[in-house]
Scaffold this motif. Structure first.
Motif, PDB file in Angstrom:
ATOM      1  N   UNK A 359       0.817  -1.220   0.000  1.00 50.84           N
ATOM      2  CA  UNK A 359       0.000   0.000   0.000  1.00 50.84           C
ATOM      3  C   UNK A 359       0.851   1.271   0.000  1.00 50.84           C
ATOM      4  N   UNK A 360       2.158   1.116  -0.269  1.00 50.76           N
ATOM      5  CA  UNK A 360       3.106   2.235  -0.173  1.00 50.76           C
ATOM      6  C   UNK A 360       2.783   3.339  -1.178  1.00 50.76           C
ATOM      7  N   UNK A 361       2.616   2.980  -2.447  1.00 50.88           N
ATOM      8  CA  UNK A 361       2.266   3.984  -3.457  1.00 50.88           C
ATOM      9  C   UNK A 361       0.828   4.448  -3.288  1.00 50.88           C
ATOM     10  N   UNK A 362      -0.059   3.526  -2.956  1.00 48.12           N
ATOM     11  CA  UNK A 362      -1.483   3.863  -2.835  1.00 48.12           C
ATOM     12  C   UNK A 362      -1.720   4.901  -1.740  1.00 48.12           C
ATOM     13  N   UNK A 363      -0.947   4.838  -0.655  1.00 48.09           N
ATOM     14  CA  UNK A 363      -1.098   5.834   0.414  1.00 48.09           C
ATOM     15  C   UNK A 363      -0.618   7.200  -0.061  1.00 48.09           C
ATOM     16  N   UNK A 364       0.468   7.237  -0.812  1.00 45.54           N
ATOM     17  CA  UNK A 364       0.967   8.507  -1.348  1.00 45.54           C
ATOM     18  C   UNK A 364      -0.015   9.103  -2.353  1.00 45.54           C
ATOM     19  N   UNK A 365      -0.601   8.225  -3.189  1.00 50.54           N
ATOM     20  CA  UNK A 365      -1.474   8.685  -4.278  1.00 50.54           C
ATOM     21  C   UNK A 365      -2.956   8.616  -3.917  1.00 50.54           C
ATOM     22  N   UNK A 366      -3.276   8.157  -2.714  1.00 50.28           N
ATOM     23  CA  UNK A 366      -4.657   8.036  -2.238  1.00 50.28           C
ATOM     24  C   UNK A 366      -5.524   7.244  -3.232  1.00 50.28           C
ATOM     25  N   UNK A 367      -5.113   6.003  -3.471  1.00 51.07           N
ATOM     26  CA  UNK A 367      -5.880   5.090  -4.326  1.00 51.07           C
ATOM     27  C   UNK A 367      -6.497   4.028  -3.424  1.00 51.07           C
ATOM     28  N   UNK A 368      -7.812   4.059  -3.335  1.00 52.03           N
ATOM     29  CA  UNK A 368      -8.516   3.162  -2.425  1.00 52.03           C
ATOM     30  C   UNK A 368      -9.571   2.345  -3.168  1.00 52.03           C
ATOM     31  N   UNK A 369     -10.107   1.369  -2.463  1.00 52.24           N
ATOM     32  CA  UNK A 369     -11.211   0.588  -3.024  1.00 52.24           C
ATOM     33  C   UNK A 369     -12.248   0.356  -1.932  1.00 52.24           C
ATOM     34  N   UNK A 370     -13.460   0.104  -2.360  1.00 52.07           N
ATOM     35  CA  UNK A 370     -14.536  -0.103  -1.411  1.00 52.07           C
ATOM     36  C   UNK A 370     -15.157  -1.473  -1.641  1.00 52.07           C
ATOM     37  N   UNK A 371     -15.231  -2.236  -0.553  1.00 51.53           N
ATOM     38  CA  UNK A 371     -15.852  -3.561  -0.636  1.00 51.53           C
ATOM     39  C   UNK A 371     -17.365  -3.412  -0.744  1.00 51.53           C
ATOM     40  N   UNK A 372     -17.989  -4.458  -1.200  1.00 49.55           N
ATOM     41  CA  UNK A 372     -19.435  -4.403  -1.423  1.00 49.55           C
ATOM     42  C   UNK A 372     -20.248  -4.374  -0.136  1.00 49.55           C
ATOM     43  N   UNK A 374     -20.086  -2.281   2.172  1.00 51.91           N
ATOM     44  CA  UNK A 374     -20.276  -0.922   2.666  1.00 51.91           C
ATOM     45  C   UNK A 374     -19.253  -0.477   3.680  1.00 51.91           C
ATOM     46  N   UNK A 375     -18.204  -1.267   3.883  1.00 51.46           N
ATOM     47  CA  UNK A 375     -17.171  -0.900   4.850  1.00 51.46           C
ATOM     48  C   UNK A 375     -16.394   0.325   4.363  1.00 51.46           C
ATOM     49  N   UNK A 376     -15.642   0.905   5.261  1.00 47.53           N
ATOM     50  CA  UNK A 376     -14.832   2.080   4.951  1.00 47.53           C
ATOM     51  C   UNK A 376     -13.816   1.739   3.866  1.00 47.53           C
ATOM     52  N   UNK A 377     -13.582   2.654   2.893  1.00 39.75           N
ATOM     53  CA  UNK A 377     -12.608   2.377   1.826  1.00 39.75           C
ATOM     54  C   UNK A 377     -11.215   2.057   2.382  1.00 39.75           C
ATOM     55  N   UNK A 378     -10.539   1.119   1.730  1.00 44.38           N
ATOM     56  CA  UNK A 378      -9.185   0.721   2.109  1.00 44.38           C
ATOM     57  C   UNK A 378      -8.224   1.000   0.959  1.00 44.38           C
ATOM     58  N   UNK A 379      -6.939   1.069   1.284  1.00 46.81           N
ATOM     59  CA  UNK A 379      -5.924   1.273   0.260  1.00 46.81           C
ATOM     60  C   UNK A 379      -5.738   0.009  -0.571  1.00 46.81           C
ATOM     61  N   UNK A 380      -5.608   0.178  -1.880  1.00 43.99           N
ATOM     62  CA  UNK A 380      -5.283  -0.957  -2.736  1.00 43.99           C
ATOM     63  C   UNK A 380      -3.802  -1.281  -2.587  1.00 43.99           C
ATOM     64  N   UNK A 381      -3.381  -2.399  -3.160  1.00 44.55           N
ATOM     65  CA  UNK A 381      -1.966  -2.686  -3.343  1.00 44.55           C
ATOM     66  C   UNK A 381      -1.651  -2.491  -4.819  1.00 44.55           C
ATOM     67  N   UNK A 382      -0.506  -1.880  -5.114  1.00 45.21           N
ATOM     68  CA  UNK A 382      -0.099  -1.676  -6.509  1.00 45.21           C
ATOM     69  C   UNK A 382       1.116  -2.535  -6.821  1.00 45.21           C
ATOM     70  N   UNK A 383       1.176  -2.988  -8.068  1.00 39.62           N
ATOM     71  CA  UNK A 383       2.291  -3.780  -8.557  1.00 39.62           C
ATOM     72  C   UNK A 383       2.673  -3.271  -9.939  1.00 39.62           C
ATOM     73  N   UNK A 384       3.925  -3.436 -10.299  1.00 35.83           N
ATOM     74  CA  UNK A 384       4.280  -3.146 -11.679  1.00 35.83           C
ATOM     75  C   UNK A 384       5.523  -3.919 -12.080  1.00 35.83           C
ATOM     76  N   UNK A 385       5.674  -4.085 -13.382  1.00 38.51           N
ATOM     77  CA  UNK A 385       6.850  -4.753 -13.920  1.00 38.51           C
ATOM     78  C   UNK A 385       7.034  -4.402 -15.379  1.00 38.51           C
ATOM     79  N   UNK A 386       8.263  -4.502 -15.847  1.00 41.59           N
ATOM     80  CA  UNK A 386       8.520  -4.289 -17.265  1.00 41.59           C
ATOM     81  C   UNK A 386       8.083  -5.522 -18.039  1.00 41.59           C
ATOM     82  N   UNK A 387       7.471  -5.253 -19.178  1.00 44.03           N
ATOM     83  CA  UNK A 387       7.012  -6.407 -19.941  1.00 44.03           C
ATOM     84  C   UNK A 387       7.322  -6.397 -21.419  1.00 44.03           C
TER      85      UNK A 387
END
Length: 426
Positions: A359-372, A374-387
Motif C-alpha cells: 500500500x506504499x504507493x497507494x497511500x501517497x497517491x490516495x488510491x482506495x477501493x470499497x468492498x461491497x 459498505x465498509x470504509x474504503x481501504x488502500x489498494x496494493x499496486x504492482x508493476x513490472x517491465x514487460x
C-alpha cells in the motif's frame, strides 16, 4: 509512504525492517515520533477548544435571545478562536514535517525477501532455456547493429550526447516489431488493458509513485513548465487512478502501456557507457496492477509469469532472481528480476523488474477501493513490472540470434511483425 499509525504501534518491527535495508531514515524515527506526539497533542487541544467554543457560542445565542449581556462570553469565543488558529497552524506545520520525513522513508521489505548487501546476494529462483552455442566468433550488439546498418551511435552523440542511440532501417523496424509484439501478448493474451499515457507528468504524479522527493536528481525536468519526463510508464499508469475510490469487484485492474522512458542515470557514469544497456532515453512496455491486499503476492507471481511469456515466445534464455534487501528498490516490498543472457558479455542482464509495492504507493497517491459490504474504503496494493525493456530485448535478439553469415535470424514468432522477414542483413 508508510503509515504513521503503523510505525507508532509497531516501532520495533519498523526498526528491524529498516535496519535490514541499511537505510539511514532509521535515524529519523525518534524525531518523527516526537513530532507526531506533539501534533496529536495539539490536535486534541484544538478539538477540545472547538467543542468548548461550540457550547459558549450556544450560550451567546441564548443570552442574546433573552436580551441579556453576552459580551464576556463573546470575549471568550474571540480568545478561543485565536488559540484554535495558532493550534491549527501548529498542526498543519507538523503535518507537513511528518509527511516530509515519511516521503523519504522506503517501503518495508516483506519477510520473504532475503538478506544481502547488493546484487551479488540476490537469490536464483529458476532458469529457462539453454545458453546458445556458437561455432564462430560472436560480435556484440553495437558491432552487429552498426555493420548491418541497424544502429548509428556516432550520429546519436552528435544529435544529443552519449547514452543515446539512433535506430535505423531494419533496426528501427525490429524495435517497433518488438514493442508491438509485447503489447499484443499482454493485451490480447494476458488480460491487460492497453493505455497510451502522457510522457510528461506533474509533481504530484512523481510523488505518488515514489520518484519524488527522493530521486529528483535522476529525473529530467522542464525548465519553464512544471512537468517531468517520465522515467517509466509506471508513473502515469499508476497515477491513472490517483485520488480515486475503486469498486472492490472491479479488482484486479491490469494495464499495459508502451512509452519511451527518460532517466539521467545519476551515479551510473562509467558503467555501460557503450551500447544500449544504459541509456538516457529508451523504450519499454510496462505492466501495472491494482489489487486487493490479500491477493497482492499471488498477483506478483502472475505478473512475473506474464513478463516471462515474452522471453519464452522468443526462445531467449533467462533466469529469475529474488532481489535481496540491499538491492531492493525504494518503493518495493518485494521484487523479482528477469535477467536475459547476453552472449558477448557472458552474463545475464536485467530486462524486467516485477515488484509488489503493497500500500506504499497507494497511500501517497490516495488510491482506495470499497468492498461491497459498505465498509470504509481501504488502500489498494499496486504492482508493476517491465514487460519488457525494448532496447535490452533488441540487444538480446541481435546477440543470441546472430549467425555465421553475419546476419540476424528473426525468431519465428516475431516474423509476422517484420512482414515475414526471416533474416536481417547478410
Amino acid at each position: 509512504m508508510l503509515d504513521i499509525k503503523y510505525i507508532r504501534e509497531n516501532m520495533e518491527t519498523v526498526k528491524e525492517k529498516l535496519s535490514r535495508r541499511g537505510d539511514r531514515s532509521l535515524e529519523n524515527l525518534p524525531r518523527l515520533l516526537e513530532m507526531d506526539f506533539v501534533r496529536r497533542g495539539a490536535l486534541r487541544e484544538s478539538e477540545s477548544l472547538k467543542n468548548k467554543k461550540k457550547k459558549i457560542s450556544a450560550e451567546v445565542g441564548r443570552l442574546k435571545q433573552k436580551g441579556e449581556d453576552a459580551s464576556q462570553e463573546m470575549g471568550e469565543v474571540k480568545e478561543i478562536n485565536l488559540s484554535i488558529k495558532d493550534l491549527d497552524a501548529k498542526v498543519g506545520s507538523l503535518d507537513d514535517q511528518v509527511r516530509d520525513i515519511l516521503l523519504k522513508m522506503p517501503n518495508l521489505p516483506d519477510d520473504s525477501v532475503p538478506d544481502g548487501a547488493d546484487e551479488s546476494e540476490n537469490q536464483l529462483v529458476r532458469t529457462w532455456g539453454e545458453k546458445p552455442e556458437f561455432d564462430f566468433k560472436i560480435r556484440n550488439h553495437v558491432e552487429l547493429g552498426e555493420d548491418l546498418g541497424l544502429l548509428d551511435m556516432k550520429r546519436a552523440v552528435k544529435i544529443s550526447s552519449t547514452r543515446f542511440a539512433v535506430y535505423k532501417g531494419q533496426g528501427a523496424g525490429l524495435l517497433r516489431a518488438l514493442i508491438n509484439f509485447m503489447i499484443d501478448i499482454q493485451s490480447r493474451e494476458n488480460g491487460y488493458e492497453e493505455l497510451y499515457p502522457p510522457f510528461l507528468v506533474n509533481k504530484d504524479s512523481m510523488t505518488g509513485t515514489g520518484q519524488l522527493p527522493k530521486f529528483e536528481e535522476d529525473l529530467f525536468a522542464l525548465r519553464d513548465d512544471p512537468f517531468y519526463l517520465i522515467p517509466t510508464a509506471e508513473v502515469p499508469v499508476t497515477n491513472f487512478h490517483r485520488e480515486e475510490i475503486l469498486k472492490g469487484d472491479s479488482l484486479p485492474l491490469r494495464y499495459t502501456a508502451y512509452t519511451p522512458c527518460f532517466r539521467r542515470e545519476a551515479g551510473s557514469y562509467g558503467k555501460d557507457t557503450i551500447g544500449l544497456i544504459q541509456q538516457h532515453q529508451f523504450d519499454k512496455v510496462e505492466l501495472v496492477k491494482f489489487v486487493q491486499p490479500e491477493n497482492s503476492y499471488e498477483e506478483l507471481e502472475k505478473l512475473v509469469t506474464d513478463a516471462e511469456s515474452v522471453l519464452k515466445r522468443l526462445g531467449l534464455h533467462y533466469r529469475v532472481v529474488t532481489l535481496c534487501v540491499g538491492d531492493l528498490g525504494f518503493s518495493a516490498a518485494k521484487t523479482y528480476d528477469l535477467e536475459v543472457w547476453i552472449p558477448s558479455q557472458e552474463t545475464y542482464r536485467e530486462i524486467s523488474s516485477c515488484s509488489n509495492f503493497t500500500d506504499y504507493q497507494a497511500r501517497r497517491a490516495m488510491i482506495r477501493y470499497k468492498k461491497n459490504n459498505g465498509a470504509k474504503p481501504e488502500l489498494v496494493h499496486t504492482l508493476n513490472g517491465s514487460g519488457l525493456a525494448a532496447g535490452r530485448l533488441f540487444v538480446a535478439v541481435l546477440e543470441n540470434f546472430q549467425n555465421k553469415e553475419g546476419a540476424i535470424t528473426v525468431p519465428e514468432t516475431l516474423q509476422p511483425y517484420m512482414h515475414g522477414l526471416e533474416t536481417i542483413g547478410g
